[in-house]
Write a protein that holds these residues in place. Structure first.
Motif, short mmCIF file in Angstrom:
data_model
loop_
_atom_site.label_atom_id
_atom_site.label_comp_id
_atom_site.label_asym_id
_atom_site.label_seq_id
_atom_site.Cartn_x
_atom_site.Cartn_y
_atom_site.Cartn_z
N UNK A 293 10.01 8.35 7.54
CA UNK A 293 8.97 8.85 6.64
C UNK A 293 9.40 10.22 6.10
N UNK A 294 9.90 11.08 7.02
CA UNK A 294 10.36 12.40 6.62
C UNK A 294 11.51 12.28 5.63
N UNK A 295 12.42 11.35 5.93
CA UNK A 295 13.57 11.16 5.04
C UNK A 295 13.09 10.73 3.66
N UNK A 296 12.10 9.81 3.67
CA UNK A 296 11.58 9.31 2.40
C UNK A 296 10.95 10.44 1.58
N UNK A 297 10.12 11.27 2.29
CA UNK A 297 9.49 12.41 1.62
C UNK A 297 10.56 13.36 1.11
N UNK A 298 11.56 13.59 1.98
CA UNK A 298 12.65 14.49 1.61
C UNK A 298 13.38 13.98 0.38
N UNK B 281 12.16 12.20 -1.95
CA UNK B 281 11.29 12.42 -3.12
C UNK B 281 11.42 13.87 -3.62
N UNK B 282 11.35 14.83 -2.65
CA UNK B 282 11.49 16.24 -3.01
C UNK B 282 12.87 16.51 -3.61
N UNK B 283 13.88 15.87 -3.00
CA UNK B 283 15.25 16.08 -3.44
C UNK B 283 15.42 15.63 -4.88
N UNK B 284 14.88 14.45 -5.19
CA UNK B 284 15.04 13.91 -6.54
C UNK B 284 14.44 14.84 -7.58
N UNK B 285 13.36 15.52 -7.21
CA UNK B 285 12.70 16.41 -8.17
C UNK B 285 13.43 17.76 -8.25
N UNK B 286 13.75 18.34 -7.10
CA UNK B 286 14.19 19.73 -7.08
C UNK B 286 15.68 19.96 -6.99
N UNK B 287 16.44 19.00 -6.54
CA UNK B 287 17.83 19.28 -6.22
C UNK B 287 18.82 18.40 -6.96
N UNK B 288 18.39 17.19 -7.34
CA UNK B 288 19.33 16.18 -7.81
C UNK B 288 20.03 16.58 -9.10
N UNK C 151 17.48 26.76 1.82
CA UNK C 151 16.14 26.65 1.22
C UNK C 151 15.17 27.61 1.92
N UNK C 152 15.36 27.81 3.23
CA UNK C 152 14.46 28.68 4.00
C UNK C 152 14.58 30.13 3.61
N UNK C 153 15.78 30.58 3.16
CA UNK C 153 15.93 31.97 2.73
C UNK C 153 15.72 32.12 1.24
N UNK D 118 9.80 26.27 -1.07
CA UNK D 118 9.24 25.15 -0.33
C UNK D 118 8.60 25.64 0.97
N UNK D 119 7.59 24.89 1.42
CA UNK D 119 7.00 25.20 2.73
C UNK D 119 7.96 24.74 3.82
N UNK D 120 7.75 25.24 5.04
CA UNK D 120 8.65 24.86 6.13
C UNK D 120 8.63 23.35 6.35
N UNK D 121 7.44 22.72 6.14
CA UNK D 121 7.36 21.26 6.33
C UNK D 121 8.24 20.54 5.31
N UNK D 122 8.17 21.02 4.07
CA UNK D 122 8.99 20.40 3.02
C UNK D 122 10.47 20.63 3.29
N UNK D 123 10.78 21.84 3.79
CA UNK D 123 12.18 22.14 4.10
C UNK D 123 12.68 21.17 5.17
N UNK D 124 11.83 20.93 6.18
CA UNK D 124 12.21 20.00 7.24
C UNK D 124 12.45 18.60 6.69
N UNK D 125 11.59 18.19 5.71
CA UNK D 125 11.78 16.85 5.12
C UNK D 125 13.08 16.78 4.33
N UNK D 126 13.32 17.85 3.54
CA UNK D 126 14.58 17.90 2.79
C UNK D 126 15.77 17.84 3.75
N UNK D 127 15.65 18.62 4.84
CA UNK D 127 16.73 18.68 5.82
C UNK D 127 16.95 17.31 6.44
N UNK D 128 15.84 16.59 6.71
CA UNK D 128 15.97 15.25 7.30
C UNK D 128 16.69 14.32 6.34
N UNK D 129 16.38 14.45 5.05
CA UNK D 129 17.03 13.58 4.07
C UNK D 129 18.53 13.89 3.99
N UNK D 130 18.86 15.20 3.88
CA UNK D 130 20.27 15.58 3.76
C UNK D 130 21.03 15.18 5.03
#
Lengths: 355, 268
Positions: free
Chosen positions: B46-51, B53-60, B88-90, B109-121
């Motif tokens: 789930x975290x990877x999936x959310x990550x 989604x965030x990745x596609x918007x902000x990083x891709x 992302x955290x700094x 990004x919030x720490x939760x979003x950072x964790x999701x992004x991190x899970x995806x990467x």
């Protein structure tokens, strides 16, 4: 401090400043363009003609001296009153030791006020008449010269130096030989380094030891983008000559993607992209280990010499004259990195006989 | 049994045996395979999936659709969760504008979003994970040993007390004043931007903790101050400039005062 007094403006008021019209010191004809202008006429200060002003100056000077006295008292008070471990915040110094700051401030003030008082005294109250003191003649008067020469001849005769040849010659011999002692000491400027700078502790089969962990390095320890400081195995920081040896033998290891290495020889001297360079800058020997892992540049912090580690440590910028020497490395049967020999060229700064 | 034996040469026999064997293997796997992995995976996925989604918007845009990188940004395959947490955290990522290097700025990004992004990467390839707090707690390190290690490995760029310094072409090693120990640890582990990495094989986990303890001792708001005007802690260049300008300037001012013509009555 106005400059218009120096301009030869023939206004009736300033007329007395022109050299040709000065009566006191104008001993030369008026048409001499290089006439000695002499001293400007003395101008009184306010304190010279106004007793009130003089009193004010006196009070200012006394105030400075009194301030100095108070500061000295303050110094003693600080010494007695402020505990040694007291930390206070003082802008713009930040947190400082209260005792140190108090002592320094009061003593500085005490000394400065004495000096400032003396200067103010001299500038406002002491006589400021300009005086010319003529140099005395360098040549001594004839009677003094005659007296000295007579004394000298008398001394020479009494010493019998002219009569006793052996004594004179042996003394001259001793005096001419004694500077040789100083001359011999100049030998300490040498001897020439000869081969000393050309050889380091690295030789075939020396293991490469991680400077931080003191463990021998394996190829898999060094990943792409990392930087590892290393020294030859068997060189212990507690050794007596450690400083001399590490000054020549210190190395850094980096790993590049093999396709990023532009210099073929450099790639062959490494192991699967791991390159081992001397970290002693070839300019004046600072450790040139400011490694940028994306550009593969290594900088020297002292004079910004920049070496391209992907191109055989070629000098890109700065005063360094040679690339950083590269150490040929391989992997031994136990899987540890080892040197294949010493550096091919002397590491570190150039020297006279380097060639 | 005789019937079965009689049909063993039937054209479909081999096919039937194969089917039976496959069914047996599948059945065995279904019974013996670890069941609890399933529950873990669902939260993680789930975290990877959310990550994603965030990745596609902000990083891709720069790092490519699958983290493979492009001409505008490096590949993120195998950089690990620690690198994402640091960048992302700094606030260094997302990048505000192209330049010599990404600057620290308020995080997006919030720490939760950072964790999701991190899970995806992290799911793209094996890499360093975000360290446990016990690994970077300054209290657990030896500051003296850390000082040795810092001077050997870090001081060439970051200065002896972590004040930072200049590199080439506008790049710089940042000041480490009050940097969160977690980010110091992650930076050593992953080597952000032009900083080389110091994997655990080069600097062990204890070594990293010692270095953090040393920095905590010398370069935080709470570290003991020995007094004096530090002038940024840049060493002889800054101190020399101050001495020449302020110290000798004051002496020159005194000399000018001593040598100046005193005020004359006629002009006052």
């Amino acid at each position: 401090m106005s400059s218009h007094t120096d301009e030869p403006e023939p206004s009736p008021h300033e007329g007395e400043h022109l050299p040709s019209q000065r009566d006191e010191h104008s001993a030369v004809p008026a048409d001499d363009p290089f006439a000695n202008p002499g001293l400007p006429p003395h101008e009184p200060r306010r304190q010279d003609i106004d007793e009130q002003a003089a009193k004010r100056s006196e009070r200012s000077v006394s105030l400075l001296f009194a301030l100095s006295t108070l500061a000295t008292v303050g110094f003693i008070a600080c010494y007695v009153a402020i505990p040694i471990d007291k930390i206070v915040y003082i802008w713009p110094f930040g947190h400082v030791s209260g005792l140190n700051f108090g002592l320094g401030l009061t003593l500085g003030l005490a000394l400065f006020c004495i000096g400032a008082g003396a200067i103010h005294w001299a500038r406002t109250l002491m006589s400021d008449e300009e005086i010319v003191e003529e140099r005395h003649a360098i040549q001594a008067p004839p009677e003094v010269k005659a007296h000295v020469l007579a004394e000298f001849r008398k001394g020479a005769a009494e010493s019998q130096i002219g009569r006793r040849r052996l004594l004179r010659n042996s003394m001259l011999g001793a005096l001419s030989v004694v500077p040789l002692a100083g001359l011999v000491l100049l030998r300490d400027l040498g001897p020439l380094p000869h081969e000393k700078l050309r050889h380091t502790r690295w030789k075939k089969g020396t293991l490469i030891v991680n400077e931080s962990t003191a463990q021998p390095l394996r190829p898999e320890d060094i990943v792409v983008g990392s930087l590892t400081q290393a020294r030859p195995d068997g060189l212990d920081p507690h050794d007596e000559n450690f400083a001399n040896e590490i000054a020549k033998a210190a190395v850094m290891l980096v790993r590049l993607q093999p396709e990023d290495i532009k210099d073929q020889r450099s790639a062959e001297w490494g192991h699967e992209g791991i390159l081992c360079f001397s970290k002693i800058c070839t300019h004046i020997g600072c450790p040139a280990t400011l490694y940028e892992q994306q550009t593969h540049h290594a900088l020297c912090p002292c004079h910004q010499s920049t070496f391209d580690l992907s191109d055989g440590a070629r000098v890109l910028f700065g005063p360094a004259g040679h690339p950083l020497p590269q150490l040929r490395i391989t992997v031994n049967d136990d899987g540890y990195l080892e040197a294949l020999g010493d550096f091919e060229e002397p590491p570190g700064p150039s020297f006279w006989e380097r060639g | 049994m005789k019937k079965l034996s009689a049909r063993r040469r039937h054209p479909l026999a081999a096919f039937v045996v194969l089917l039976l064997a496959l069914a047996a293997t599948g059945g065995l796997y279904a019974t013996l395979a670890p069941g609890e992995a399933k529950a873990d995976n669902s939260a993680q996925s789930l975290a990877i999936e959310e990550g994603k989604r965030l990745y596609d918007v902000g990083c891709a845009t720069c790092h490519g659709n699958g983290g493979q990188g492009s001409s505008d940004g490096p590949s993120l395959v195998g950089v690990g969760a620690a690198a994402v947490d640091f960048q992302v955290g700094t606030g260094r990522m997302p990048l505000q504008q192209p330049g010599p290097q990404a600057e620290e700025k308020p995080e997006v990004y919030s720490q939760e979003e950072i964790d999701q992004l991190a899970a995806y990467i992290a799911s793209l390839g094996p890499g360093a994970s975000v360290p446990e707090e016990s690994l970077y707690d300054p209290a657990g390190g030896d500051p003296a040993q850390g000082g040795e290690l810092f001077r050997t490995n870090c001081s060439q760029c970051h200065n002896f007390s972590g004040q930072g310094g200049a590199l080439t072409h506008g790049k710089e090693a940042p000041n480490l004043h009050d940097v969160d120990p977690r980010y110091i640890y992650e930076a050593m582990l992953t080597g952000p931007q032009n900083m080389p990495s110091f994997p655990n094989t080069v600097l062990t986990e204890e070594d990293k903790q010692d270095i953090i303890a040393y920095l905590n001792e010398v370069n935080t708001s709470s570290s003991a101050h020995q007094g004096g005007l530090s002038l940024g802690g840049y060493g002889p260049v800054g101190e020399g400039l101050f001495a020449w300008v302020a110290g000798i300037g004051a002496l020159v001012a005194c000399a000018v005062w001593i040598g100046a013509r005193s005020t004359k009555a006629r002009k006052s």
